[in-house]
Scaffold this motif. Sequence first.
Motif, mmCIF file in Angstrom:
data_model
loop_
_atom_site.group_PDB
_atom_site.id
_atom_site.type_symbol
_atom_site.label_atom_id
_atom_site.label_comp_id
_atom_site.label_asym_id
_atom_site.label_seq_id
_atom_site.Cartn_x
_atom_site.Cartn_y
_atom_site.Cartn_z
ATOM 1 N N THR A 48 17.004 -20.405 27.209
ATOM 2 C CA THR A 48 17.238 -18.967 27.166
ATOM 3 C C THR A 48 16.802 -18.353 25.839
ATOM 4 O OG1 THR A 48 18.956 -17.269 27.311
ATOM 5 C CG2 THR A 48 19.590 -19.369 26.339
ATOM 6 N N ASP A 49 16.489 -17.061 25.889
ATOM 7 C CA ASP A 49 16.217 -16.299 24.671
ATOM 8 C C ASP A 49 17.447 -15.548 24.192
ATOM 9 O OD1 ASP A 49 13.632 -17.146 24.434
ATOM 10 O OD2 ASP A 49 12.755 -15.137 24.407
ATOM 11 N N ALA A 50 18.585 -15.802 24.794
ATOM 12 C CA ALA A 50 19.812 -15.113 24.404
ATOM 13 C C ALA A 50 20.781 -16.122 23.763
ATOM 14 C CB ALA A 50 20.465 -14.465 25.623
ATOM 15 N N PRO A 51 21.294 -15.844 22.567
ATOM 16 C CA PRO A 51 21.063 -14.619 21.785
ATOM 17 C C PRO A 51 19.769 -14.648 20.981
ATOM 18 C CG PRO A 51 22.567 -16.050 20.617
ATOM 19 C CD PRO A 51 22.267 -16.734 21.929
ATOM 20 N N TYR A 52 19.069 -15.794 20.987
ATOM 21 C CA TYR A 52 17.772 -15.932 20.303
ATOM 22 C C TYR A 52 17.015 -17.056 21.008
ATOM 23 C CZ TYR A 52 20.944 -19.222 17.978
ATOM 24 O OH TYR A 52 21.909 -20.166 17.720
ATOM 25 N N PRO A 53 15.695 -17.175 20.788
ATOM 26 C CA PRO A 53 14.922 -18.212 21.484
ATOM 27 C C PRO A 53 15.464 -19.614 21.199
ATOM 28 C CG PRO A 53 13.458 -16.612 20.499
ATOM 29 C CD PRO A 53 14.832 -16.291 19.991
ATOM 30 N N GLN A 54 15.556 -20.421 22.259
ATOM 31 C CA GLN A 54 16.052 -21.789 22.139
ATOM 32 C C GLN A 54 15.178 -22.704 22.997
ATOM 33 O OE1 GLN A 54 20.526 -21.992 22.405
ATOM 34 N NE2 GLN A 54 20.267 -19.816 22.895
ATOM 35 N N ALA A 55 15.151 -23.975 22.601
ATOM 36 C CA ALA A 55 14.327 -24.936 23.344
ATOM 37 C C ALA A 55 14.857 -26.336 23.124
ATOM 38 C CB ALA A 55 12.877 -24.855 22.886
ATOM 39 N N GLU A 56 14.558 -27.208 24.070
ATOM 40 C CA GLU A 56 14.753 -28.633 23.878
ATOM 41 C C GLU A 56 13.470 -29.186 23.269
ATOM 42 O OE1 GLU A 56 15.728 -30.373 27.605
ATOM 43 O OE2 GLU A 56 17.669 -29.345 27.766
ATOM 44 N N VAL A 57 13.593 -29.873 22.142
ATOM 45 C CA VAL A 57 12.411 -30.375 21.444
ATOM 46 C C VAL A 57 12.612 -31.842 21.080
ATOM 47 C CG1 VAL A 57 12.024 -28.070 20.467
ATOM 48 C CG2 VAL A 57 13.193 -29.807 19.102
ATOM 49 N N PRO B 91 17.906 -8.266 15.146
ATOM 50 C CA PRO B 91 19.254 -8.781 15.440
ATOM 51 C C PRO B 91 19.297 -10.198 15.972
ATOM 52 C CG PRO B 91 19.081 -6.498 16.138
ATOM 53 C CD PRO B 91 17.714 -6.902 15.689
ATOM 54 N N ARG B 92 18.354 -10.590 16.854
ATOM 55 C CA ARG B 92 18.425 -11.938 17.415
ATOM 56 C C ARG B 92 18.164 -13.003 16.358
ATOM 57 N NH1 ARG B 92 13.010 -12.819 21.129
ATOM 58 N NH2 ARG B 92 11.506 -11.845 19.738
ATOM 59 N N TYR B 93 17.322 -12.691 15.374
ATOM 60 C CA TYR B 93 17.054 -13.682 14.332
ATOM 61 C C TYR B 93 18.104 -13.642 13.231
ATOM 62 C CZ TYR B 93 12.803 -14.441 16.887
ATOM 63 O OH TYR B 93 11.915 -14.743 17.891
#
Length: 206
Positions: A93-102, A21-23
Amino acid sequence: MFPLGAVLLPGEPLSLQIFEPRYVALVEDCLDGRREPEFGVVLIARGHEVGGGDVRTDVGVVARITDVVELSGSRFRLRCLGTDRIRVEQWLTDAPYPQAEVRVWPDEPGADDADLLADLRKRADRLHTLTAQLARRSGIRRPPPSASLEDLSDDPTTRSYELAARLPIGPTDRQAALSAPDPYTRLENLTTAVDDAIAMMEFRLQ
């Protein structure tokens, strides 16, 4: 961000079956028309792809979605292409899916790699010879084909990634190649990986 148990390299294709679901939510956001249809891919150093709780590397690649097939039951089949190398500045956060500053992380200029490239080709040939010998000893009539190290790009960065994609090395060595600061260092890492594989084959043939 999409952590995987495999290393994606710039210029390399990637096929994914999306069902978690998250992906599914990630893909739906990528395809909403408000942003580029792409996401970041990093290697899972420890843990599992499903369920979270994994340990992730901080160097990855942007995966651009090139083809989508929507399946029943909120599933997708994706075809992607690795583009820019990225470095994770901060996981969010990993909600609703993994996120990052890149940030995009281009190669630094490297030394002339002509001699190193020629030497790597010789080592790759040696590795293939040993692999074929081991296959015959194991009763395999058709040993694995040799990796083609011809028809490579003239661009040092692109060429170094093509070599990393074609050589028979594992995810740890692929990640080391991806994380190298420049093409020359990348070829040095690949040479070490091939030497390790040669040593393993020679030991098994003793």
